[in-house]
Design an enzyme around this catalytic site. Structure first.
Site, PDB file in Angstrom:
ATOM      1  N   ILE A 137       0.842  -1.211   0.000  1.00 60.25           N
ATOM      2  CA  ILE A 137       0.000   0.000   0.000  1.00 60.25           C
ATOM      3  C   ILE A 137       0.871   1.253   0.000  1.00 60.25           C
ATOM      4  CG2 ILE A 137      -1.654   1.322   1.408  1.00 60.25           C
ATOM      5  CD1 ILE A 137      -2.775  -1.427   2.353  1.00 60.25           C
TER       6      ILE A 137
ATOM      7  N   CYS B  70      14.694   3.469   7.556  1.00 61.12           N
ATOM      8  CA  CYS B  70      14.228   3.910   8.887  1.00 61.12           C
ATOM      9  C   CYS B  70      13.271   2.901   9.473  1.00 61.12           C
ATOM     10  CB  CYS B  70      13.520   5.257   8.704  1.00 61.12           C
ATOM     11  SG  CYS B  70      12.391   5.699  10.020  1.00 61.12           S
ATOM     12  N   ASP B  71      13.496   2.595  10.750  1.00 60.76           N
ATOM     13  CA  ASP B  71      12.561   1.759  11.509  1.00 60.76           C
ATOM     14  C   ASP B  71      11.687   2.722  12.301  1.00 60.76           C
ATOM     15  OD1 ASP B  71      12.937  -1.027  13.868  1.00 60.76           O
ATOM     16  OD2 ASP B  71      11.233   0.292  13.437  1.00 60.76           O
TER      17      ASP B  71
ATOM     18  N   THR C 215      -1.518  -7.836  -0.423  1.00 63.98           N
ATOM     19  CA  THR C 215      -0.102  -7.492  -0.218  1.00 63.98           C
ATOM     20  C   THR C 215       0.564  -8.600   0.606  1.00 63.98           C
ATOM     21  OG1 THR C 215      -0.470  -6.460   1.929  1.00 63.98           O
ATOM     22  CG2 THR C 215      -0.762  -5.051  -0.017  1.00 63.98           C
TER      23      THR C 215
ATOM     24  N   ALA D 243      -5.803  -4.426  18.528  1.00 67.39           N
ATOM     25  CA  ALA D 243      -5.571  -3.404  19.564  1.00 67.39           C
ATOM     26  C   ALA D 243      -4.752  -2.251  19.002  1.00 67.39           C
ATOM     27  CB  ALA D 243      -4.848  -4.029  20.753  1.00 67.39           C
ATOM     28  N   SER D 244      -3.711  -2.590  18.228  1.00 69.00           N
ATOM     29  CA  SER D 244      -2.822  -1.534  17.706  1.00 69.00           C
ATOM     30  C   SER D 244      -3.589  -0.630  16.741  1.00 69.00           C
ATOM     31  CB  SER D 244      -1.604  -2.159  17.016  1.00 69.00           C
ATOM     32  OG  SER D 244      -1.947  -2.802  15.786  1.00 69.00           O
TER      33      SER D 244
ATOM     34  N   TYR E  17      -2.972  -7.077  16.812  1.00 64.59           N
ATOM     35  CA  TYR E  17      -3.072  -6.212  15.619  1.00 64.59           C
ATOM     36  C   TYR E  17      -4.317  -5.348  15.764  1.00 64.59           C
ATOM     37  CZ  TYR E  17      -3.442  -5.030  10.626  1.00 64.59           C
ATOM     38  OH  TYR E  17      -3.543  -4.364   9.425  1.00 64.59           O
TER      39      TYR E  17
ATOM     40  N   LYS F  51       3.806   1.768  -1.230  1.00 66.06           N
ATOM     41  CA  LYS F  51       4.404   2.024  -2.544  1.00 66.06           C
ATOM     42  C   LYS F  51       3.348   2.601  -3.501  1.00 66.06           C
ATOM     43  CE  LYS F  51       7.312  -0.207  -6.044  1.00 66.06           C
ATOM     44  NZ  LYS F  51       7.869  -1.511  -6.505  1.00 66.06           N
TER      45      LYS F  51
END
Ligand SMILES: NC(=O)C1=CN([C@@H]2O[C@H](COP(=O)(O)OP(=O)(O)OC[C@H]3O[C@@H](n4cnc5c(N)ncnc54)[C@H](O)[C@@H]3O)[C@@H](O)[C@H]2O)C=CC1
Ligand SMILES: CC/C=C\C[C@H](O)[C@H](O)/C=C/C=C/C=C\C=C\C(=O)C/C=C\CCC(=O)O
Length: 264
Positions: free
Chosen positions: A17, A63-64, A188, A153-154, A151, A19
């Site tokens: 997504i 970057c993380d 994806t 919850a996040s 997932y 990209k």
């Protein structure tokens, strides 16, 4: 072009997504900083974009988003290169129900961090020029997805945080609009990540029913809605959009007026 001269930053932009969001921004004239933890994929993506849109329109910063130091550094590098920031999409996300603290660090903390970094630069009280922040949640940000409770919850956190900071932006006059996209299933690598998960076996039917009713989107379908939101200054600050193969629409949430008077 609609976004001529605008500067955008997209996290998790090396594939999927992110990209597709980057591509539609470039197609509409913006310059885009691609941030991703996958260095090879990120560099390949920028090389392909250089070919298609000309050198200098996009830049990759490894970057993380779960690292404050890396995210701040990538943010500073890309905004100095292109001169400021108008649009940011906090898109990077993972499904990892075993290393669930990592999932929260990326999916929720990363979005909070990206939003705060953007506001630091964009908000008018800091001399910024305003702008748009689009945070990518999920349908799992609106209701429970039994196969992926962490997932879920996040993503619920992304929705709640984004709506609250958008209200703050309105009240405090930041000049920054914050919206949330909640796609259903999109074809994806993340979608495939649970296919091999034995935990899914027992819940496969439940997931299958959701797939049946919502269909499966392509990343470009999400990108089209994203562009509409970015370009539509009349979009509600704090607006949350659901996107499935049937279309997209704003979700209406309960308000204080909906809370029943104490009757128990
Ligand atoms: N694919 C789907 O069915 C749906 C996806 N979403 C959300 O859309 C967003 C994008 O997901 P997809 O494109 O499907 O996944 P994807 O796995 O295809 O792409 C995610 C990108 O994020 C990068 N990434 C992962 N962790 C990172 C980190 N810590 N820092 C920086 N970059 C990192 C990956 O390297 C990858 O390039 C995620 O937030 C996901 O939760 C929401 C609804 C449905
Ligand atoms: C307005 C809709 C409100 C709630 C939705 C339903 O009530 C229900 O709670 C379902 C939520 C489910 C979400 C489903 C898909 C989400 C997918 C992703 O975000 C990422 C892709 C895969 C994650 C794990 C998996 O493979 O299923």
């Amino acid at each position: 072009m609609a976004l001529e001269g605008k500067v955008a930053l997209v996290t998790g932009a090396a594939r999927g997504i992110g990209k597709a969001l980057t591509e539609i921004l470039l197609q509409n004239g913006a310059k885009v900083a691609l941030l991703d933890v996958d260095k090879n994929a990120g560099q390949e993506a920028v090389s392909a974009f250089d070919e298609e849109f000309g050198a200098g329109r996009s830049v990759f910063c490894c970057c993380d988003v779960s690292s404050e130091v890396q995210f701040r550094d990538a943010f500073e590098k890309s905004t100095q290169l292109f001169g400021g920031l108008d649009i940011i999409c906090n898109n990077a996300g993972i499904v990892n129900e075993s290393d669930w603290e990592k999932a929260v660090a990326v999916n929720l903390n990363g979005v909070i961090r990206g939003t705060f970094l953007a506001l630091e630069l964009m908000k008018k009280e800091n001399g910024g020029r305003g702008g748009v922040i689009v945070n990518i949640a999920s349908m799992a940000g609106l209701g429970p997805h039994a196969v992926a409770p962490v997932y879920t919850a996040s993503k619920h956190g992304v929705v709640g945080f984004s709506r609250a900071i958008a209200e703050a932006s309105t009240v405090l006059g930041y000049g920054v609009r914050i919206n949330v996209l909640c796609p259903g299933f999109v074809q994806t690598t993340i979608f495939a990540s649970l296919e091999k998960d034995e935990a899914l076996e027992k819940l496969r039917n439940q997931r299958g029913k959701l797939l049946e009713s919502w269909g499966i989107l392509e990343p470009s379908d999400v990108a089209k809605i994203f562009l509409r939101i970015v370009l539509d200054d009349s979009s509600r600050n704090g607006g949350v959009l659901v996107i499935t193969s049937k279309g997209a629409e704003y979700i209406n949430f309960p308000t204080a007026a909906d809370v029943p008077a104490a009757t128990l």
